[in-house]
Design a protein around this motif. Structure first.
Motif, PDB file in Angstrom:
ATOM      1  N   UNK A 191      46.152  39.161  45.612  1.00  0.00           N
ATOM      2  CA  UNK A 191      46.755  37.783  45.185  1.00  0.00           C
ATOM      3  C   UNK A 191      48.333  37.894  45.423  1.00  0.00           C
ATOM      4  N   UNK A 192      49.269  37.202  45.381  1.00  0.00           N
ATOM      5  CA  UNK A 192      50.738  37.133  45.389  1.00  0.00           C
ATOM      6  C   UNK A 192      51.089  36.646  44.054  1.00  0.00           C
ATOM      7  N   UNK A 193      51.617  37.068  43.113  1.00  0.00           N
ATOM      8  CA  UNK A 193      51.880  36.755  41.891  1.00  0.00           C
ATOM      9  C   UNK A 193      53.580  36.500  42.092  1.00  0.00           C
ATOM     10  N   UNK A 194      54.014  35.336  41.999  1.00  0.00           N
ATOM     11  CA  UNK A 194      55.408  34.924  41.923  1.00  0.00           C
ATOM     12  C   UNK A 194      56.079  34.625  40.317  1.00  0.00           C
ATOM     13  N   UNK A 213      46.837  33.153  47.316  1.00  0.00           N
ATOM     14  CA  UNK A 213      46.171  33.852  48.070  1.00  0.00           C
ATOM     15  C   UNK A 213      46.458  33.869  49.494  1.00  0.00           C
ATOM     16  N   UNK A 214      47.097  34.532  49.906  1.00  0.00           N
ATOM     17  CA  UNK A 214      47.562  34.788  51.322  1.00  0.00           C
ATOM     18  C   UNK A 214      46.810  35.508  52.213  1.00  0.00           C
ATOM     19  N   UNK A 215      45.936  36.262  51.603  1.00  0.00           N
ATOM     20  CA  UNK A 215      44.874  37.013  52.360  1.00  0.00           C
ATOM     21  C   UNK A 215      43.705  36.276  53.185  1.00  0.00           C
ATOM     22  N   UNK A 216      43.124  37.014  53.767  1.00  0.00           N
ATOM     23  CA  UNK A 216      41.863  36.372  54.667  1.00  0.00           C
ATOM     24  C   UNK A 216      40.557  36.412  53.738  1.00  0.00           C
ATOM     25  N   UNK A 217      40.740  37.098  52.617  1.00  0.00           N
ATOM     26  CA  UNK A 217      39.272  37.034  51.903  1.00  0.00           C
ATOM     27  C   UNK A 217      39.597  36.684  50.449  1.00  0.00           C
TER      28      UNK A 217
END
Length: 124
Positions: free
Chosen positions: A78-81, A107-111
């Protein structure tokens, strides 16, 4: 003793103007006497919680009370901002947002990704 099985308290919510829906398992929301709440988040690709903050008395607060939040990634990425700064977190990584800090996850990923969220008032 209380036991809660996965999906017994499952919700799919759009949070804080985030993208998509966040799958949430809220553990013992009505039964706990602890000062904190615990949730399991599931974010599919492209989903986000939306940026928000918890600060009593602040006009833009998403809650009436001040709360700190702890996020622990249990699967995926995940990306935490926090306060406009992005950090990528993977399995076993954690992020802590103190009350009043604008923060969110996406979630910027493909999974799909899952994380445990613990939140409540700051006490020592």
């Amino acid at each position: 003793m209380l036991i809660q099985r996965r999906d017994e308290a499952h919700h799919d919510w759009t949070l804080y103007e985030g993208e998509g829906r966040v799958g949430i398992e809220w553990y013992f929301a009505d039964a706990t006497a602890l000062g904190t709440q615990v949730m399991l988040y599931r974010l599919d690709p492209g989903a986000s919680e939306g940026e928000h903050r918890h600060l009593a008395g602040a006009e833009d607060s998403c809650s009436a009370e001040s709360s700190d939040e702890l996020y622990v990634v249990t699967s995926g990425e995940i990306v935490f901002t926090a306060d406009g700064v992005d950090r990528v977190l993977t399995v076993g990584d954690a992020a802590y947002a103190r009350a009043g800090v604008t923060h969110g996850v996406r979630n910027d990923s493909a999974a799909s990704a899952e994380l445990v969220l613990v939140f409540g008032p700051a006490v020592r």
